[in-house]
Design an enzyme around this catalytic site. Structure first.
Site, PDB file in Angstrom:
ATOM      1  N   TRP A 182      29.215  11.586   8.604  1.00 11.36           N
ATOM      2  CA  TRP A 182      29.400  10.362   8.307  1.00 11.36           C
ATOM      3  C   TRP A 182      29.465   9.370   8.909  1.00 11.36           C
ATOM      4  O   TRP A 182      29.506   8.538   9.157  1.00 11.36           O
ATOM      5  CB  TRP A 182      30.496  10.172   7.154  1.00 11.36           C
ATOM      6  CG  TRP A 182      31.531  10.318   7.370  1.00 11.36           C
ATOM      7  CD1 TRP A 182      32.566  11.821   7.099  1.00 11.36           C
ATOM      8  CD2 TRP A 182      32.551   9.970   8.342  1.00 11.36           C
ATOM      9  NE1 TRP A 182      33.169  11.846   7.193  1.00 11.36           N
ATOM     10  CE2 TRP A 182      33.992  10.563   7.957  1.00 11.36           C
ATOM     11  CE3 TRP A 182      32.612   8.838   8.632  1.00 11.36           C
ATOM     12  CZ2 TRP A 182      34.612  10.768   8.987  1.00 11.36           C
ATOM     13  CZ3 TRP A 182      33.839   8.544   9.878  1.00 11.36           C
ATOM     14  CH2 TRP A 182      35.275   8.846   9.599  1.00 11.36           C
ATOM     15  N   LYS A 206      20.883  17.013   3.939  1.00 11.08           N
ATOM     16  CA  LYS A 206      22.353  17.124   2.786  1.00 11.08           C
ATOM     17  C   LYS A 206      22.787  15.850   3.549  1.00 11.08           C
ATOM     18  O   LYS A 206      23.638  16.637   4.835  1.00 11.08           O
ATOM     19  CB  LYS A 206      22.582  18.434   1.920  1.00 11.08           C
ATOM     20  CG  LYS A 206      23.644  17.675   1.432  1.00 11.08           C
ATOM     21  CD  LYS A 206      24.753  18.592   0.911  1.00 11.08           C
ATOM     22  CE  LYS A 206      25.987  18.237   1.667  1.00 11.08           C
ATOM     23  NZ  LYS A 206      26.869  16.823   1.639  1.00 11.08           N
ATOM     24  N   ALA A 208      26.342  13.677   4.298  1.00 11.00           N
ATOM     25  CA  ALA A 208      27.195  13.047   3.791  1.00 11.00           C
ATOM     26  C   ALA A 208      27.018  12.621   2.384  1.00 11.00           C
ATOM     27  O   ALA A 208      26.756  11.685   2.417  1.00 11.00           O
ATOM     28  CB  ALA A 208      27.937  12.524   4.747  1.00 11.00           C
ATOM     29  N   SER A 263      33.620  20.077  10.936  1.00 13.22           N
ATOM     30  CA  SER A 263      34.538  20.535  10.643  1.00 13.22           C
ATOM     31  C   SER A 263      34.136  21.567  10.975  1.00 13.22           C
ATOM     32  O   SER A 263      33.662  22.486  10.640  1.00 13.22           O
ATOM     33  CB  SER A 263      35.904  20.084   9.994  1.00 13.22           C
ATOM     34  OG  SER A 263      35.042  20.950   8.689  1.00 13.22           O
ATOM     35  N   THR A 264      35.926  22.405  12.258  1.00 12.16           N
ATOM     36  CA  THR A 264      35.065  23.284  12.746  1.00 12.16           C
ATOM     37  C   THR A 264      35.415  24.561  11.040  1.00 12.16           C
ATOM     38  O   THR A 264      34.996  25.306  10.349  1.00 12.16           O
ATOM     39  CB  THR A 264      36.234  23.946  13.517  1.00 12.16           C
ATOM     40  OG1 THR A 264      36.217  23.122  14.371  1.00 12.16           O
ATOM     41  CG2 THR A 264      36.613  25.646  13.461  1.00 12.16           C
ATOM     42  N   GLY A 267      32.097  24.673   8.792  1.00 13.11           N
ATOM     43  CA  GLY A 267      31.459  25.994   9.711  1.00 13.11           C
ATOM     44  C   GLY A 267      31.929  27.258   9.631  1.00 13.11           C
ATOM     45  O   GLY A 267      30.993  27.784   9.818  1.00 13.11           O
ATOM     46  N   GLU A 284      27.969  22.165  15.788  1.00 14.63           N
ATOM     47  CA  GLU A 284      29.066  21.161  16.203  1.00 14.63           C
ATOM     48  C   GLU A 284      29.693  20.979  15.187  1.00 14.63           C
ATOM     49  O   GLU A 284      29.570  20.248  15.098  1.00 14.63           O
ATOM     50  CB  GLU A 284      27.311  19.990  16.621  1.00 14.63           C
ATOM     51  CG  GLU A 284      27.990  19.175  17.467  1.00 14.63           C
ATOM     52  CD  GLU A 284      28.794  18.342  17.458  1.00 14.63           C
ATOM     53  OE1 GLU A 284      30.314  18.337  17.685  1.00 14.63           O
ATOM     54  OE2 GLU A 284      28.587  16.958  16.885  1.00 14.63           O
ATOM     55  N   CYS A 318      33.226  12.456  17.267  1.00  9.08           N
ATOM     56  CA  CYS A 318      33.702  14.132  17.417  1.00  9.08           C
ATOM     57  C   CYS A 318      33.737  14.336  19.035  1.00  9.08           C
ATOM     58  O   CYS A 318      34.832  15.676  19.313  1.00  9.08           O
ATOM     59  CB  CYS A 318      32.923  15.031  17.448  1.00  9.08           C
ATOM     60  SG  CYS A 318      31.104  14.935  17.693  1.00  9.08           S
ATOM     61  N   THR A 415      42.769  13.571  15.504  1.00  7.37           N
ATOM     62  CA  THR A 415      42.772  12.864  15.091  1.00  7.37           C
ATOM     63  C   THR A 415      41.737  11.920  14.352  1.00  7.37           C
ATOM     64  O   THR A 415      42.232  12.084  13.018  1.00  7.37           O
ATOM     65  CB  THR A 415      43.103  11.137  15.482  1.00  7.37           C
ATOM     66  OG1 THR A 415      44.422  11.801  16.313  1.00  7.37           O
ATOM     67  CG2 THR A 415      44.388  10.121  14.939  1.00  7.37           C
ATOM     68  N   PHE A 416      40.638  11.866  14.534  1.00  7.43           N
ATOM     69  CA  PHE A 416      39.306  11.093  13.631  1.00  7.43           C
ATOM     70  C   PHE A 416      39.873   9.711  13.789  1.00  7.43           C
ATOM     71  O   PHE A 416      39.755   9.153  12.316  1.00  7.43           O
ATOM     72  CB  PHE A 416      39.247  11.614  12.910  1.00  7.43           C
ATOM     73  CG  PHE A 416      37.605  11.898  13.436  1.00  7.43           C
ATOM     74  CD1 PHE A 416      37.116  12.927  14.353  1.00  7.43           C
ATOM     75  CD2 PHE A 416      36.524  11.468  12.449  1.00  7.43           C
ATOM     76  CE1 PHE A 416      35.670  12.999  14.464  1.00  7.43           C
ATOM     77  CE2 PHE A 416      35.463  11.556  11.754  1.00  7.43           C
ATOM     78  CZ  PHE A 416      35.330  12.648  13.907  1.00  7.43           C
TER      79      PHE A 416
END
Length: 513
Positions: A182, A206, A208, A263-264, A267, A284, A318, A415-416
């Site tokens: 997103w 697809k 977000a 996110s890892t 993924g 990624e 990211c 954190t984001f």
């Protein structure tokens, strides 16, 4: 599933910021030209509706701005089948033909920058000036891959035998599932889809669940550009249906390739699903970028780089700087300059307000995460020098923390959000040890005017992207990808298209020596 090929009606939506300070309590309207405000899925060249729909919310206000068709596994399967059928003819098109269509798509994005930017702002919260920048950035990938489409070269390899020739051919992988985040709802699609289409692949996107409108607007422009039916398909879905739709896109035997940004943790789940059919995958994933300021740094440039890297999209990128390490000799001066810059340059508000530099976080959960990290740091001895407070539901004040240690949550997890925690260090070796003490390695930044140190640190940082005296890195010409658990493969650059190509060895024998 009901098929409809009619344009949607024009919509005017008004939103208000509830419970916010007076300066933020204003009305804003989303007014986008009718063809670009799509709310149905695009499957096999037609706009289609599923049985249900889900709301798209303005994160600044919580107000509904549209209802989008909620695709499920059946719609996802139909999109995959459409892409598979279209691949048979699309892979036969010439590189020049694919290049021309991508260029038309690029031109259309450029022509509709303002409408596309408004969609980004209202569904993601990104300030309008940044949203315009994202549209330009996203379009640049279509331009780049329109050019790279004509540069997919094979090889003729010298043969060890006189009666044969060795040829290496490059061919498209097939159907690619494109699963996007997103925070860059326009550019993350064009960066992936541009490369896939240039290579001769077809795609099922697809987007977000928070930001489907940008993806559907891009699909509308792809239709206008003239891409054949089934080459580009978009299946939006709600958070509740995401697992089942994702399962189709990652397990269906007709899907040959997966490209995911997120996110890892997610993924890893997608890779497990893709394993049974041994699909190609580009990932990624998460980052935890260090930002190191050495004693020799130009502090004004370092502060400028920190502002650009940390507070773009309210810290929701990211490659956003997450852990700030400042050498003891310049620590106090850096903190003073940083505080002054934050006070002068950052303003909270709705992204549609031209004065806003910091919009909302994507939802209440995101704001809660930042607030939790601030509270944890303060409980462990950190000091709040600027900000620190949550505003309303989804806003978080840009926050500057001093006295940070490696034991705090903000130094352990991504954190984001607009949190800038600063740790003091003494030696280069200490800074590198802290910077590399992470399971992920996407981006890293440092400021130094010592040329020897520049080379040492750039080579020693365990990341895929290094910014040396620079806080903004991304460009279509450069490879974008991480190391360790930050992902697999890369995007952008001449290498990005290779993720969608297979190399076939052709041995031509029986030749007369």
């Amino acid at each position: 599933m009901r098929s409809v090929c009619l344009p949607p009606t024009r919509r005017l939506l008004r939103c208000l910021l509830p419970g916010a300070p007076a300066a933020m309590n204003r009305s804003f309207s989303l007014d986008v030209s009718a063809p670009l405000l799509r709310t149905q899925a695009l499957v096999d060249g037609c706009w289609v509706s599923a049985a249900a729909a889900f709301p798209v919310l303005d994160p600044a206000t919580g107000e509904e701005i549209a209802r989008v068709t909620d695709c499920g596994p059946a719609e996802a399967k139909q999109a995959v089948e459409a892409a598979h059928r279209a691949f048979g003819s699309w892979k036969q098109t010439t590189a020049k033909e694919r290049s021309q269509l991508l260029r038309k798509w690029f031109d259309l994005l450029t022509q509709h920058t303002e409408d596309l930017a408004k969609l980004i702002t209202f569904e993601s919260g990104k300030p309008l000036r940044e949203a315009r920048g994202e549209v330009s950035y996203g379009a640049s990938f279509l331009e780049w891959f329109s050019e790279e489409a004509r540069r997919v070269y094979g090889d003729i390899v010298p043969s060890p035998a006189r009666d044969r020739k060795i040829l290496l051919l490059k061919q498209p992988v097939g159907v690619a599932s494109i699963i996007t985040p997103w925070n860059f709802p326009n550019a993350m699609i064009t960066r992936k889809v541009g490369a896939a289409l240039a290579a001769g692949c077809t795609v099922v996107v697809k987007p977000a669940e928070d930001t489907p409108l940008s993806a559907l607007a891009l699909a509308e422009l792809a239709q206008q550009a003239g891409f054949p039916a089934g080459v580009v398909n978009v299946v939006p879905c709600s958070r509740e249906r995401t697992p089942s739709v994702g399962a189709v896109l990652c397990t269906d035997p007709l899907v040959d390739k997966i490209s995911f940004t997120g996110s890892t943790a997610t993924g890893k789940l997608l890779l497990k699903m893709a394993a049974d059919t041994v699909k190609r995958a580009s990932m990624e994933l998460g980052g935890h970028a260090p930002f190191i300021v050495f004693d020799s740094a130009d502090l004004d440039k370092a502060v400028g780089g920190a502002m650009a890297s940390k507070f773009r999209n309210s810290g929701q990128t990211c490659v956003c700087s997450n852990r700030f390490l400042v050498q003891r000799g310049v620590y106090d001066r850096f903190m003073e300059k940083m505080g002054v810059a934050m006070e002068a340059e950052l303003r909270l508000g709705h992204g549609a307000d031209p004065d806003t530099t910091q919009g909302p976080l994507i939802n209440a959960r995101a704001a809660e995460k930042v607030a939790t990290q601030v509270a944890d740091a303060v409980s462990r001895g950190a000091s709040v020098l600027r900000g620190g407070k949550r505003v309303g539901v989804s806003f978080m004040e840009p926050t500057l923390l001093a006295g940070v240690t490696t034991e705090m949550l903000c130094m352990k997890e991504e954190t984001f959000g607009p949190l800038l925690p600063v740790l003091r260090f003494d030696t280069e070796e200490e800074a590198l040890a802290i910077a590399n003490a992470s399971s992920v390695g996407l981006a890293g930044y440092f400021y130094s005017q010592d040329l020897s140190q520049v080379w040492r640190v750039a080579e020693a940082l365990q990341v895929g992207l290094v910014g040396v005296n620079e806080g903004l890195l991304s460009t279509p010409e450069a490879a974008f990808g991480g190391v360790k658990q930050s992902g697999l493969g890369c995007e952008g650059s001449k290498y990005g298209i290779r993720e969608y190509l297979e190399v076939k060895y052709m041995c031509l024998g029986g030749l007369r020596p």
